[in-house]
Design an enzyme around this catalytic site. Structure first.
Site, PDB file in Angstrom:
ATOM      1  N   THR A   1     -12.419 -41.076 -52.265  1.00  0.00           N
ATOM      2  CA  THR A   1     -11.464 -40.640 -51.256  1.00  0.00           C
ATOM      3  C   THR A   1     -11.017 -41.800 -50.380  1.00  0.00           C
ATOM      4  O   THR A   1     -11.746 -42.781 -50.196  1.00  0.00           O
ATOM      5  CB  THR A   1     -12.118 -39.559 -50.361  1.00  0.00           C
ATOM      6  OG1 THR A   1     -11.268 -39.271 -49.253  1.00  0.00           O
ATOM      7  CG2 THR A   1     -13.466 -40.032 -49.814  1.00  0.00           C
ATOM      8  N   ASP A   2      -9.837 -41.662 -49.788  1.00  0.00           N
ATOM      9  CA  ASP A   2      -9.386 -42.670 -48.831  1.00  0.00           C
ATOM     10  C   ASP A   2     -10.168 -42.606 -47.523  1.00  0.00           C
ATOM     11  O   ASP A   2     -10.111 -43.533 -46.705  1.00  0.00           O
ATOM     12  CB  ASP A   2      -7.884 -42.528 -48.556  1.00  0.00           C
ATOM     13  CG  ASP A   2      -7.480 -41.165 -48.022  1.00  0.00           C
ATOM     14  OD1 ASP A   2      -8.339 -40.266 -47.929  1.00  0.00           O
ATOM     15  OD2 ASP A   2      -6.277 -40.989 -47.705  1.00  0.00           O
ATOM     16  N   GLU A   3     -10.936 -41.536 -47.318  1.00  0.00           N
ATOM     17  CA  GLU A   3     -11.676 -41.394 -46.056  1.00  0.00           C
ATOM     18  C   GLU A   3     -12.794 -42.433 -45.912  1.00  0.00           C
ATOM     19  O   GLU A   3     -13.321 -42.624 -44.812  1.00  0.00           O
ATOM     20  CB  GLU A   3     -12.221 -39.983 -45.920  1.00  0.00           C
ATOM     21  CG  GLU A   3     -11.112 -38.947 -45.813  1.00  0.00           C
ATOM     22  CD  GLU A   3     -11.615 -37.558 -45.481  1.00  0.00           C
ATOM     23  OE1 GLU A   3     -12.541 -37.442 -44.657  1.00  0.00           O
ATOM     24  OE2 GLU A   3     -11.089 -36.596 -46.066  1.00  0.00           O
TER      25      GLU A   3
ATOM     26  N   TYR B   1     -19.658 -36.824 -44.652  1.00  0.00           N
ATOM     27  CA  TYR B   1     -18.949 -36.749 -45.936  1.00  0.00           C
ATOM     28  C   TYR B   1     -18.442 -38.120 -46.369  1.00  0.00           C
ATOM     29  O   TYR B   1     -18.773 -38.621 -47.453  1.00  0.00           O
ATOM     30  CB  TYR B   1     -17.780 -35.760 -45.852  1.00  0.00           C
ATOM     31  CG  TYR B   1     -16.761 -35.957 -46.938  1.00  0.00           C
ATOM     32  CD1 TYR B   1     -17.137 -35.916 -48.285  1.00  0.00           C
ATOM     33  CD2 TYR B   1     -15.422 -36.219 -46.651  1.00  0.00           C
ATOM     34  CE1 TYR B   1     -16.202 -36.123 -49.305  1.00  0.00           C
ATOM     35  CE2 TYR B   1     -14.487 -36.415 -47.648  1.00  0.00           C
ATOM     36  CZ  TYR B   1     -14.887 -36.366 -48.977  1.00  0.00           C
ATOM     37  OH  TYR B   1     -13.962 -36.575 -49.967  1.00  0.00           O
TER      38      TYR B   1
ATOM     39  N   LYS C   1     -19.600 -40.697 -49.525  1.00  0.00           N
ATOM     40  CA  LYS C   1     -18.662 -41.131 -50.565  1.00  0.00           C
ATOM     41  C   LYS C   1     -18.565 -42.655 -50.596  1.00  0.00           C
ATOM     42  O   LYS C   1     -18.487 -43.257 -51.670  1.00  0.00           O
ATOM     43  CB  LYS C   1     -17.276 -40.511 -50.335  1.00  0.00           C
ATOM     44  CG  LYS C   1     -17.206 -39.030 -50.641  1.00  0.00           C
ATOM     45  CD  LYS C   1     -17.568 -38.690 -52.076  1.00  0.00           C
ATOM     46  CE  LYS C   1     -16.543 -39.180 -53.064  1.00  0.00           C
ATOM     47  NZ  LYS C   1     -16.874 -38.779 -54.467  1.00  0.00           N
TER      48      LYS C   1
END
Length: 333
Positions: A122-124, A149, A153
């Site tokens: 993810t870009d997060e 989260y 990741k």
């Protein structure tokens, strides 16, 4: 025929990827490995040909199950993840178990069997950007995760990189922006607002709604992953995005307008703790190196198609809607 294992293939993005592969790669056989948590649903795979798609129920952190599935594969695409920020703030442990231990377990299996591995992220992991800045995330942006989260990741991405360098695992990574489209569980932002309207509930907006997300239709995510799996350079990371930046206020108003409602008929609710301000993806490397282009470049049209899907599939989301809203109500959201 290529034997492909898709972890998390009964979830939102994973099931859309399986459907895409069945459609565009008729010589591939897919085995879905999924734990069927609350966000996984066999109905997401309904109608797919049984001679092309097999299903194994299991946890990616279970070494015996993983080894049995991976040993017969040519490639693994790893979608399985705990992915909802609000849930990670309430209980981080499942995110550590699935996102870190699960990825480690898969990496050890593909290492033993010499299987190609692609890791979905993810870009997060990059944190967030200023609302008024022109900058976008690239493959060189430092990691700066802000939630349990996104931190798990980020950790899983780093595990993949280490296994490539230390053990010569044949792996690639992709970090994608926010997906939308069919089969997305109703706790997520866009389907929650659509199903609220369909249920006679006013949509809910965190804070002032100025936080920006870079939206991509899940079909474009799927096509990019196929390109990376087939043509990506081992050890490389590719960012997947479709220049779909919209703030949450604009999205809620657009949903209401497209559904024939007053664009201001929504409620403001308590903002999420540590809510990231803005995500934005620069997918230049993917587009120039692999020639990939997004198909769904008009967000409004993609959103209208998504609304139509949820309107036509009430039987898919109605059984869980009340429970999801009760969980949000407890948190004042």
């Amino acid at each position: 025929m290529t034997e492909l294992v898709v972890t998390g293939g009964a979830g939102f993005i994973g099931s859309n990827f399986v459907r895409h592969v069945v459609r565009v790669r008729p010589q591939w056989h897919v085995t879905v490995l999924d734990k069927l948590t609350y966000a996984g649903n066999l109905a997401n795979l309904a109608g797919l040909p049984e001679d092309r798609v097999a299903f194994v129920r299991g946890d990616v952190a279970d070494a015996d199950v993983v080894d049995g599935v991976v040993g017969a594969a040519d490639a693994v695409v790893h979608f399985a993840a705990e992915s909802h920020n609000d849930n990670s703030l309430r209980d981080p442990r499942p995110f550590v178990d699935t996102n870190l231990v699960g990825t480690f377990t898969l990496l050890e299996a593909v290492r033993r069997h010499g299987v190609r591995f692609h890791h979905i992220s993810t870009d997060e992991v990059y944190g967030d950007l200023a609302l008024d800045a022109p900058a976008r995330f690239t493959e060189h942006t430092p990691y700066n995760p802000s939630s349990p989260y996104s931190s798990t990741k980020a950790g899983s991405d780093l595990l993949v990189r280490a296994w490539v360098r230390s053990f010569n695992v044949q792996a690639t990574i992709s970090n994608c922006s926010n997906n939308y489209g069919p089969y997305q569980y109703v706790e997520k932002f866009i389907p929650r607002q659509i199903t609220n309207v369909l249920s006679g509930i006013r949509p809910k907006l965190y804070g002032a709604g100025l936080n920006v997300r870079d939206w991509i239709h899940t079909e474009d995510h799927s096509s990019a992953v196929v390109e990376i799996l087939e043509h990506g350079r081992i050890g490389q990371t590719y960012l997947i995005g479709a220049d779909g930046e919209q703030n949450n206020l604009t999205v809620v108003r657009m949903i209401l307008e497209l559904m024939g409602r007053d664009p201001d008929d929504f409620e403001h609710v308590n903002d999420r703790p540590g809510h990231d301000r803005r995500y934005a993806i620069d997918s230049t490397k993917l587009q120039e190196e692999l020639g990939w282009q997004p198909r769904y470049t008009n967000f409004r049209e993609g959103l209208k198609a998504t609304i139509d899907w949820y309107t036509a599939h009430r039987d898919w989301w109605e059984p869980v809607k009340a429970q999801v809203e009760a969980t949000y109500a407890k948190a004042g959201q």
